[in-house]
Design an enzyme around this catalytic site. Structure first.
Site, short mmCIF file in Angstrom:
data_model
loop_
_atom_site.label_atom_id
_atom_site.label_comp_id
_atom_site.label_asym_id
_atom_site.label_seq_id
_atom_site.Cartn_x
_atom_site.Cartn_y
_atom_site.Cartn_z
N TYR A 68 -3.80 4.84 5.87
CA TYR A 68 -3.05 3.63 6.25
C TYR A 68 -1.70 3.59 5.52
O TYR A 68 -0.65 3.41 6.14
CB TYR A 68 -3.88 2.39 5.90
N GLU B 110 0.84 -1.21 0.00
CA GLU B 110 0.00 0.00 0.00
C GLU B 110 0.87 1.26 0.00
O GLU B 110 0.40 2.34 -0.34
CB GLU B 110 -0.92 0.02 1.22
P1 NAP Z 1 -4.54 -8.28 11.17
O1 NAP Z 1 -5.02 -9.66 10.99
O2 NAP Z 1 -5.48 -7.13 11.01
O3 NAP Z 1 -3.87 -8.19 12.63
C1 NAP Z 1 -3.50 -6.97 13.18
C2 NAP Z 1 -2.96 -7.21 14.57
O4 NAP Z 1 -2.63 -5.93 15.14
C3 NAP Z 1 -3.98 -7.85 15.53
O5 NAP Z 1 -3.29 -8.72 16.38
C4 NAP Z 1 -4.48 -6.64 16.30
O6 NAP Z 1 -4.98 -6.96 17.60
C5 NAP Z 1 -3.20 -5.84 16.43
N1 NAP Z 1 -3.43 -4.45 16.77
C6 NAP Z 1 -4.32 -3.58 16.25
N2 NAP Z 1 -4.25 -2.40 16.86
C7 NAP Z 1 -3.29 -2.50 17.80
C8 NAP Z 1 -2.77 -1.62 18.78
N3 NAP Z 1 -3.24 -0.39 18.94
N4 NAP Z 1 -1.76 -2.08 19.57
C9 NAP Z 1 -1.29 -3.34 19.46
N5 NAP Z 1 -1.76 -4.22 18.55
C10 NAP Z 1 -2.74 -3.80 17.74
O7 NAP Z 1 -3.31 -7.99 10.18
P2 NAP Z 1 -2.39 -9.01 9.39
O8 NAP Z 1 -3.02 -9.27 8.07
O9 NAP Z 1 -1.99 -10.13 10.26
O10 NAP Z 1 -1.13 -8.09 9.08
C11 NAP Z 1 -0.03 -8.02 10.00
C12 NAP Z 1 0.76 -6.76 9.73
O11 NAP Z 1 1.23 -6.76 8.38
C13 NAP Z 1 -0.03 -5.47 9.87
O12 NAP Z 1 0.86 -4.49 10.36
C14 NAP Z 1 -0.44 -5.13 8.46
O13 NAP Z 1 -0.64 -3.73 8.33
C15 NAP Z 1 0.76 -5.61 7.69
N6 NAP Z 1 0.52 -6.07 6.31
C16 NAP Z 1 -0.45 -6.98 6.05
C17 NAP Z 1 -0.60 -7.44 4.75
C18 NAP Z 1 -1.63 -8.47 4.39
O14 NAP Z 1 -1.94 -8.60 3.19
N7 NAP Z 1 -2.14 -9.24 5.34
C19 NAP Z 1 0.25 -6.96 3.72
C20 NAP Z 1 1.24 -6.03 4.07
C21 NAP Z 1 1.39 -5.60 5.37
P3 NAP Z 1 -6.53 -7.40 17.82
O15 NAP Z 1 -6.60 -8.84 17.42
O16 NAP Z 1 -6.72 -7.16 19.26
O17 NAP Z 1 -7.35 -6.51 16.93
O1 G4F Z 2 -8.86 -6.96 0.72
P1 G4F Z 2 -8.69 -5.50 0.78
O2 G4F Z 2 -9.44 -4.74 1.80
O3 G4F Z 2 -7.11 -5.27 0.89
P2 G4F Z 2 -6.18 -4.00 0.59
O4 G4F Z 2 -6.93 -2.73 0.62
O5 G4F Z 2 -5.42 -4.32 -0.64
O6 G4F Z 2 -5.22 -4.02 1.87
C1 G4F Z 2 -4.68 -5.25 2.35
O7 G4F Z 2 -3.45 -5.49 1.70
C2 G4F Z 2 -2.42 -4.52 2.00
C3 G4F Z 2 -1.18 -4.94 1.19
O8 G4F Z 2 -1.24 -4.37 -0.08
C4 G4F Z 2 -2.16 -4.52 3.48
F1 G4F Z 2 -1.16 -3.65 3.77
C5 G4F Z 2 -3.43 -4.14 4.22
O9 G4F Z 2 -3.18 -4.20 5.62
C6 G4F Z 2 -4.52 -5.13 3.86
O10 G4F Z 2 -4.16 -6.39 4.39
O11 G4F Z 2 -9.06 -4.87 -0.65
C7 G4F Z 2 -8.48 -5.34 -1.84
C8 G4F Z 2 -9.17 -4.68 -3.04
C9 G4F Z 2 -9.26 -3.16 -2.90
O12 G4F Z 2 -8.94 -2.59 -4.16
C10 G4F Z 2 -10.72 -2.89 -2.57
O13 G4F Z 2 -11.21 -1.64 -3.04
O14 G4F Z 2 -10.52 -5.15 -3.07
C11 G4F Z 2 -11.37 -4.04 -3.31
N1 G4F Z 2 -12.71 -4.39 -2.84
C12 G4F Z 2 -13.82 -4.49 -3.61
N2 G4F Z 2 -14.87 -4.76 -2.85
C13 G4F Z 2 -13.07 -4.58 -1.55
C14 G4F Z 2 -14.44 -4.84 -1.57
N3 G4F Z 2 -12.35 -4.61 -0.40
C15 G4F Z 2 -13.01 -4.89 0.75
N4 G4F Z 2 -12.31 -4.95 1.91
N5 G4F Z 2 -14.36 -5.12 0.79
C16 G4F Z 2 -15.12 -5.09 -0.34
O15 G4F Z 2 -16.33 -5.29 -0.30
#
Ligand code: NAP
Ligand code: G4F
Length: 348
Positions: free
Chosen positions: A157, A136
């Protein structure tokens, strides 16, 4: 025994990383937030009574908005590795709560870096940090995106994560700390939060298949994402901290697909015609969208030896199988006369 501290241990990635590190013989400490409902579902299967002599998973109440608490936990645990995965990680929510998102994702990282600098300065024991950066941050920069692609965040974000990224680079250069940024593209799984688009689709399609839901409302179907499996991506986090020198790495599959194509794949796997069930609801459109993400992870392959194992077809297969099982359980309960609703329905 190596000791790791994970912020965000209850999240998707936190749970897979905990499994990986426990499997590698680590003692794992995780930060959890106090909530009025249980929020440890994803790690409950790993829980061990902390009194047990062989316990290796310990949880601590703390929050990235509370620097004092972070410092206390660091002092107590004295970790060798810190994985900063905690974040308000939902892009659409960050438009509704920009200040909070910046506080947790941007300033929260700074609080952690300062605490690490202090503790390491006092003890002289090296603490290595992994920062959970994101594709992002590239936002509006066209694909393919690599470590040299300029950042152009398109959400609060993304902007908060850019702040965190630059802070990590600065602390590395200014204080010689072992801090690495992962720039991870979207990664999903059977444990993905249900308001992210892939899981929202697999949950809805499987419920539709079993007559539990009629319609799936989505936003922009044209967005392109590079989707991998979280289990592969947590391996990369660990590898980054095993290097002699800290650095920044893109982690991605190198393939991208539109949201529409993901929908088609999921519904086809269930022998359903998606166009009969999917409607567009403008409330899921974002004020600014990230149109296309496709990562170039050659640096990670060359230097870390990292490659993803799970491609998009296997990802869809696993998520559909998992959610079909959940839908079957719900169907069985309903048929037995129980009124049930899937958890989190109100926030989807
Ligand atoms: P997630 O499932 O949303 O988990 C987020 C974690 O952060 C949860 O354990 C949440 O706790 C904790 N958290 C939220 N607010 C907090 C706060 N104020 N203090 C301490 N902990 C807090 O995210 P994820 O998909 O595992 O992603 C892990 C990390 O990688 C995040 O930083 C995300 O931004 C980053 N990331 C994710 C993706 C992806 O595609 N998944 C890609 C790139 C980067 P609760 O369970 O209590 O809410
Ligand atoms: O699944 P999304 O919400 O993921 P997004 O916005 O790509 O972000 C996720 O990936 C990031 C890495 O690139 C992380 F950093 C971030 O923490 C998170 O894990 O949406 C993916 C795409 C977007 O373009 C959104 O506009 O799907 C599109 N979309 C279409 N309909 C939707 C929906 N997204 C969501 N969440 N819900 C919908 O109904």
């Amino acid at each position: 025994m190596p000791r790791a501290l994970i912020t965000g241990v209850t999240g998707q990635d936190g749970s897979y990383l905990t499994e990986l590190l426990l499997g590698l013989g680590y003692e794992v400490h995780g930060l959890i937030r106090r909530a009025s409902t249980f929020n440890t579902d994803r790690i409950d299967h790993l829980y061990q009574d902390p009194h047990a002599p062989d316990a290796r998973l310990f949880l601590h109440f703390a929050d990235l908005t509370d620097g004092t608490g972070l410092r206390q936990v660091l002092e107590e645990v004295q970790p060798h590795e810190v994985y900063n995965l905690g974040a308000q990680s939902h892009v659409a929510v960050s438009f509704k709560q920009p200040e909070y998102t910046a506080d947790v994702d941007g300033l929260g990282t700074l609080r952690l870096l300062e605490a690490i600098r202090d503790v390491q300065g006092r003890t002289s024991d090296v603490i290595r940090l992994y920062q959970a950066g994101t594709s992002e941050m590239f936002g509006g920069s066209p694909p393919p995106q690599s470590e040299t692609t300029p950042f152009y965040p398109r959400s609060p974000y993304g902007a908060a994560k850019v702040m965190a990224h630059h802070l990590v680079v600065n602390y590395r250069e200014a204080y010689g700390l072992h801090m690495s940024n992962g720039i991870l593209f979207n990664h999903e799984s059977e444990r993905r939060g249900e308001t992210f688009v892939t899981r929202k689709i697999t949950r809805a399609a499987t419920r539709i298949k079993l007559g539990l839901q009629e319609v799936l409302y989505l936003g922009n179907l044209d967005a392109e994402r590079d989707w991998g499996h979280a289990e592969d991506y947590v391996r990369a986090m660990h590898l980054m901290l095993q290097q002699d020198e800290p650095d920044d790495y893109v982690i991605a599959t190198g393939e991208s697909h539109t949201v529409r194509a993901f929908v088609e794949r999921v519904f086809a796997a269930l022998e359903l015609d998606w166009e009969r069930y999917v409607r567009i609801d403008p409330r899921y459109h974002r004020p600014t969208e990230v149109d296309a993400l496709r990562g170039d992870a050659r640096k990670a392959t060359e230097r870390l030896g990292w490659t993803p194992v799970v491609g998009v077809d296997e990802l869809v297969r696993r998520m559909v199988a998992n959610d079909l099982e959940l839908a079957h359980q719900e169907r069985t309960l309903r048929d037995a006369g129980h009124v049930v609703a899937p958890r989190g329905l109100a926030s989807a």
